[in-house]
Scaffold this active site. Structure first.
Site, PDB file in Angstrom:
ATOM      1  N   HIS A 155       0.744  -1.135   0.008  1.00 48.65           N
ATOM      2  CA  HIS A 155      -0.062  -0.128   0.000  1.00 48.65           C
ATOM      3  C   HIS A 155       0.846   1.415   0.024  1.00 48.65           C
ATOM      4  CE1 HIS A 155      -3.317  -2.877   1.242  1.00 48.65           C
ATOM      5  NE2 HIS A 155      -2.487  -3.171   1.928  1.00 48.65           N
ATOM      6  N   SER A 276      15.075  21.262 -16.884  1.00 50.09           N
ATOM      7  CA  SER A 276      13.897  22.022 -17.288  1.00 50.09           C
ATOM      8  C   SER A 276      14.241  23.345 -18.197  1.00 50.09           C
ATOM      9  CB  SER A 276      13.160  22.316 -16.005  1.00 50.09           C
ATOM     10  OG  SER A 276      12.493  23.582 -16.129  1.00 50.09           O
ATOM     11  N   LYS A 282      16.288  21.583 -12.024  1.00 52.75           N
ATOM     12  CA  LYS A 282      15.572  20.480 -12.268  1.00 52.75           C
ATOM     13  C   LYS A 282      16.640  19.132 -13.174  1.00 52.75           C
ATOM     14  CE  LYS A 282      12.049  19.376 -11.622  1.00 52.75           C
ATOM     15  NZ  LYS A 282      10.850  19.690 -12.401  1.00 52.75           N
ATOM     16  N   GLU A 289       9.729   7.895 -17.302  1.00 51.93           N
ATOM     17  CA  GLU A 289       8.465   8.518 -17.546  1.00 51.93           C
ATOM     18  C   GLU A 289       7.719   8.196 -19.003  1.00 51.93           C
ATOM     19  OE1 GLU A 289       8.123  12.765 -15.743  1.00 51.93           O
ATOM     20  OE2 GLU A 289       9.892  12.784 -16.241  1.00 51.93           O
TER      21      GLU A 289
END
Ligand code: ARG
Length: 477
Positions: A155, A276, A282, A289
């Site tokens: 979980h 970024s 970043k 992804e």
């Protein structure tokens, strides 16, 4: 004039021609299409449909096309619709009217089915090899991190301490099942449809067994109508691919989380991240992804083909031309994703201290505390309740189980004694799980041995199949 133009009195509208054509994607079948034709020529010669000199001329012409293809010298045209008619037209330009004998006793229906079987079986072995590379990367990290501990989660809540090797080998196992599924599908991919003609069987009694043998197929379709109608092998591959991508997506999700500042468990090599345009600090895990994101299109290809097929009457219907783009896109997506994933995993840095900090600041040793009370004779359900109350006390007082004084423990149960502190040290906790498949070092080492054996087993299979395909292709060079 179209190769099928005899019955027609006018040309297709340009939009019809473009809509109907598949050459802009099926051109990738050129090599296997020519291989199939070369085999068909031999079969026609064997039964006297082609004499020796005709067969020789056609064979030479096809071989010339094969050589031109390799050098990137073939150009295809939309007006010839698909790869099959483009090749036939090019052959005609090469050798003249005798080219018109090649399509005797054959249809594009058995031809396209053959091409797909040949193309997929070759690419399937590439995918297996790339799955192995990723397995190797996971195994290598597992071997390096046999002693690295971290919280295991259910979980997404910290549950029990585990070895990082144990965690990574989970993905090895998923990929192993993916490989097993691909291996299992092999005989169905490696079945020859050629000789089925349009549907009723070739009008010339070509020796299908001999053609199968010369192309390295395990068997032929027993039923010519099935041979040209069947796209199950494509559905099956897309389904295997969807599951592979689902596995990569789960891995991606986890690696993305782990590389966040909140977890800080791993860091991807700069080579697999991007920055970024606005925020200078970043470093984004784009590759992971994108793999997670591309899972959608692969699942989509599976759904697309199933939906295309579900209402089709026997046998070939033009709808089936829709099988290809999803398959080709899926093969490329899998290929690229796996190619990037293996070195990305191999090069990622593991933050061992962040992981070990995490298990010192959680209650993932609570199950062992309950099992400790069980060893002292308390029924598990009661032990569970005692430890639950102890944990609640710790949470309320901002303490960890390892810091709680014995006197406090004894308020919850008189069975607690000094030896409990040793028992719930994370390094000791993991060693309790010596059960097969567990997280103790001995059990994880057994899993590593198993993984090594699986890699060898797959390699043996893959090299054998690759050998057969290569030896057959050598006949066509
Ligand atoms: N381009 C077609 C396909 O990809 C080839 C088979 C066409 N057969 C036919 N009779 N129109 O499915």
């Amino acid at each position: 004039m179209k190769l099928w133009g005899g019955r027609f009195t006018k040309d297709n509208d340009a939009l019809v021609e473009a809509f109907n054509a598949s050459i802009h994607f099926d051109y990738v079948l050129a090599k296997v299409d020519i291989m199939g034709s070369l085999t068909h020529v031999v079969a026609l010669q064997d039964i006297g449909v082609l004499n020796a000199s005709e067969a020789e001329k056609i064979t030479q012409g096809l071989n010339k096309l094969l050589a031109d293809l390799k050098e990137g010298k073939l150009t295809f045209s939309v007006s010839d619709e698909d790869i099959h008619m483009n090749i036939e037209r090019l052959l005609h330009q090469e050798i003249g009217a005798v080219a018109g004998k090649l399509h005797t006793g054959r249809s594009r229906n058995d031809q396209v089915a053959l091409d797909l079987h040949l193309y997929l079986r070759e690419y399937l072995l590439v995918i297996v090899a790339k799955l192995q590379h990723l397995q190797q990367a996971l195994l290598q990290q597992a071997e390096q991190h046999i002693d690295t501990l971290l919280p295991g989660y259910t979980h997404l809540q910290r549950a029990q301490p585990i070895r990082l090797a144990h965690h990574l080998l989970t993905y090895f196992g998923m990929l192993q099942r993916d490989i097993e599924r691909l291996i299992d599908s092999w005989p169905r991919v490696n079945t020859l449809p050629l000789g089925a003609g349009a549907l009723a069987g070739s009008g010339f009694a070509v020796d299908r067994q001999k053609m199968a043998k010369s192309l390295g197929f395990d068997r032929v379709y027993e039923n010519s109508m099935d041979a040209v109608s069947d796209r199950d092998f494509v559905v099956e591959f897309l389904s295997d691919a969807a599951l592979i991508m689902t596995h990569l997506s789960r891995l991606s999700e986890e690696m993305i989380l782990w590389s966040s500042q909140e977890f800080n468990f791993i860091e991807f090599d700069d080579a697999y991240c991007t920055g970024s345009s606005m925020m200078p600090q970043k470093k984004n895990p784009d590759i992971a992804e994108l793999v997670r994101g591309k899972t959608g299109r692969v699942i989509g290809a599976l759904m697309g083909l199933l939906t295309t097929l579900k209402g089709l009457p026997l046998t070939y219907n033009k709808d089936m031309q829709e099988d290809k783009e999803g398959l080709f896109d899926t093969l490329k997506t899998l290929d690229d994703s796996l190619t990037l994933y293996a070195p990305m995993i191999a090069s990622m840095k593991v933050n061992v201290s962040a992981m070990s900090q995490a298990i010192k600041q959680d209650f993932s040793n609570a199950t062992q505390l309950a099992d400790y009370l069980v060893d002292k004779g308390l029924p598990f359900r009661e032990a569970h309740a005692v430890v639950g109350k102890t944990v609640l006390h710790c949470i309320e007082n901002k303490q960890q189980l390892l810091d709680l004084p014995l006197a406090q423990y004894q308020q919850f149960s008189e069975l607690f004694a000094d030896d409990l502190y040793q028992r719930i040290q994370p390094e000791n906790v993991v060693e309790i799980y010596t059960v097969q498949g567990g997280t103790a070092k001995s059990a994880v080492l057994t899993q590593i041995q198993w993984a090594q054996a699986q890699l060898q087993h797959t390699e043996k299979w893959r090299v054998m199949k690759e050998g057969i395909i290569k030896s057959k292709q050598n006949n066509f060079q």
